[in-house]
Design an enzyme around this catalytic site. Sequence first.
Site, short mmCIF file in Angstrom:
data_model
loop_
_atom_site.label_atom_id
_atom_site.label_comp_id
_atom_site.label_asym_id
_atom_site.label_seq_id
_atom_site.Cartn_x
_atom_site.Cartn_y
_atom_site.Cartn_z
N LYS A 39 -8.67 -2.20 -11.67
CA LYS A 39 -8.18 -3.22 -10.78
C LYS A 39 -7.98 -2.66 -9.38
O LYS A 39 -7.87 -3.39 -8.40
CB LYS A 39 -6.82 -3.73 -11.28
CG LYS A 39 -6.83 -4.35 -12.65
CD LYS A 39 -5.38 -4.69 -13.03
CE LYS A 39 -5.29 -5.10 -14.47
NZ LYS A 39 -3.86 -5.22 -14.90
N GLY A 40 -7.91 -1.33 -9.28
CA GLY A 40 -7.46 -0.68 -8.05
C GLY A 40 -8.27 -0.99 -6.81
O GLY A 40 -7.73 -1.05 -5.71
N GLU A 95 -14.90 2.10 -5.32
CA GLU A 95 -13.72 2.67 -5.97
C GLU A 95 -12.57 2.75 -4.97
O GLU A 95 -12.79 2.84 -3.76
CB GLU A 95 -14.11 4.06 -6.50
CG GLU A 95 -13.04 4.88 -7.16
CD GLU A 95 -12.46 4.28 -8.42
OE1 GLU A 95 -11.95 3.16 -8.37
OE2 GLU A 95 -12.47 4.98 -9.46
N ASP A 96 -11.34 2.72 -5.48
CA ASP A 96 -10.18 2.84 -4.59
C ASP A 96 -9.94 4.28 -4.18
O ASP A 96 -9.76 4.59 -3.01
CB ASP A 96 -8.91 2.25 -5.25
CG ASP A 96 -8.66 2.80 -6.65
OD1 ASP A 96 -9.46 3.63 -7.14
OD2 ASP A 96 -7.66 2.39 -7.27
N ASP A 99 -10.05 11.10 -7.56
CA ASP A 99 -9.07 12.16 -7.79
C ASP A 99 -9.81 13.30 -8.49
O ASP A 99 -10.47 14.11 -7.84
CB ASP A 99 -7.94 11.53 -8.61
CG ASP A 99 -6.75 12.44 -8.82
OD1 ASP A 99 -6.42 13.21 -7.92
OD2 ASP A 99 -6.16 12.39 -9.91
N LYS A 127 -9.30 12.57 -2.88
CA LYS A 127 -8.42 13.75 -2.91
C LYS A 127 -9.27 14.94 -3.33
O LYS A 127 -9.32 15.29 -4.50
CB LYS A 127 -7.30 13.53 -3.95
CG LYS A 127 -6.26 12.52 -3.56
CD LYS A 127 -5.03 12.59 -4.46
CE LYS A 127 -4.99 11.45 -5.43
NZ LYS A 127 -3.74 11.36 -6.23
N PHE A 148 0.36 11.42 -4.94
CA PHE A 148 0.11 10.18 -5.68
C PHE A 148 0.48 9.01 -4.78
O PHE A 148 1.59 8.93 -4.27
CB PHE A 148 0.93 10.13 -6.98
CG PHE A 148 0.44 9.05 -7.89
CD1 PHE A 148 -0.66 9.25 -8.71
CD2 PHE A 148 1.05 7.80 -7.89
CE1 PHE A 148 -1.14 8.23 -9.53
CE2 PHE A 148 0.57 6.78 -8.70
CZ PHE A 148 -0.51 6.99 -9.52
N VAL A 149 -0.48 8.12 -4.56
CA VAL A 149 -0.27 7.03 -3.61
C VAL A 149 -0.39 5.66 -4.28
O VAL A 149 -1.11 5.50 -5.28
CB VAL A 149 -1.26 7.14 -2.42
CG1 VAL A 149 -0.91 8.30 -1.52
CG2 VAL A 149 -2.71 7.26 -2.89
N ASP A 155 -1.91 1.50 -7.94
CA ASP A 155 -0.67 1.20 -8.67
C ASP A 155 -0.01 2.44 -9.25
O ASP A 155 -0.61 3.50 -9.37
CB ASP A 155 -0.98 0.28 -9.85
CG ASP A 155 -1.65 1.03 -11.02
OD1 ASP A 155 -2.64 1.75 -10.76
OD2 ASP A 155 -1.16 0.93 -12.16
N ARG A 161 0.50 -2.76 -6.35
CA ARG A 161 -0.87 -3.00 -5.88
C ARG A 161 -0.90 -3.91 -4.66
O ARG A 161 -1.77 -3.77 -3.80
CB ARG A 161 -1.69 -3.68 -6.99
CG ARG A 161 -1.96 -2.80 -8.19
CD ARG A 161 -3.05 -3.45 -9.04
NE ARG A 161 -3.11 -2.90 -10.39
CZ ARG A 161 -3.76 -1.79 -10.72
NH1 ARG A 161 -4.39 -1.10 -9.80
NH2 ARG A 161 -3.79 -1.38 -11.97
P1 IMP Z 1 -10.01 10.26 -11.45
O1 IMP Z 1 -10.76 9.91 -12.70
O2 IMP Z 1 -9.03 11.37 -11.72
O3 IMP Z 1 -10.88 10.54 -10.28
O4 IMP Z 1 -9.08 9.04 -11.12
C1 IMP Z 1 -9.59 7.87 -10.60
C2 IMP Z 1 -8.69 6.71 -10.90
O5 IMP Z 1 -7.33 7.11 -11.10
C3 IMP Z 1 -8.66 5.80 -9.71
O6 IMP Z 1 -9.58 4.77 -9.89
C4 IMP Z 1 -7.27 5.27 -9.70
O7 IMP Z 1 -7.19 4.09 -10.46
C5 IMP Z 1 -6.45 6.33 -10.36
N1 IMP Z 1 -5.77 7.19 -9.39
C6 IMP Z 1 -6.10 8.45 -8.99
N2 IMP Z 1 -5.26 8.91 -8.06
C7 IMP Z 1 -4.37 7.91 -7.86
C8 IMP Z 1 -3.24 7.77 -6.97
O8 IMP Z 1 -2.87 8.66 -6.17
N3 IMP Z 1 -2.59 6.58 -7.06
C9 IMP Z 1 -2.94 5.58 -7.88
N4 IMP Z 1 -3.99 5.66 -8.71
C10 IMP Z 1 -4.69 6.82 -8.70
#
Ligand code: IMP
Length: 176
Positions: A39-40, A95-96, A99, A127, A148-149, A155, A161
């Site tokens: 949803k992000g 994508e939002d 990470d 990040k 963490f944002v 969210d 959100r």
């Molecule tokens: P990744 O798989 O670790 O790259 O994480 C990606 C997903 O984790 C993103 O689509 C977000 O939904 C969530 N996410 C990662 N970092 C944050 C953050 O700082 N705040 C909120 N959601 C996050």
Amino acid sequence: MLKTKVVTSKRVSEVVSTLAAEISADLEGRDPVFVCILKGAIYFFAALTQQLTRSVVVDFIQVSSYGATTESSGTVTLVKDITVDIAGKDVYLVEDIVDTGLTLADVVALLRARHPRSVQVVSLLSKPSRRKVEVPLDFVGLEIEDRFVVGFGLDFDEQFRNLPDIWEYAPDREEA
Ligand code: IMP
């Protein structure tokens, strides 16, 4: 609790406009399908696609990896699939935030298996210091530190959100 404002809504708008201009220039000669990762990315996706200079197809995919925690579980589950046929199309995956990169790597692999002509990744935030797998990001709004944002779609446990600004969030002791 919300700690500090990391990106103001005004700055978000500027970043979205810059990305929309870059992507609009990239659309020449393509058959684009814009895929929003729910949803992000929903607020980013809506703002971005409205500023593109031509009509594009939009679709939605939902995966889950986080729960009531600020750490990725590393296991991505498909909750909702896209409904359009992307074979031969130019996919822009929106994508939002990236990470560890684990979510995106899985979604890109899933979409590539449907034989699109191309897959490009657009992310509002990144990040880089947290990356566990290399995923090529074609269009990135802003790089941020390892914080963490929440807000503008992002969210913590489904909250925040709808905030227009992006904030650093730290769980209260009892939430952590
Ligand atoms: P990744 O798989 O670790 O790259 O994480 C990606 C997903 O984790 C993103 O689509 C977000 O939904 C969530 N996410 C990662 N970092 C944050 C953050 O700082 N705040 C909120 N959601 C996050």
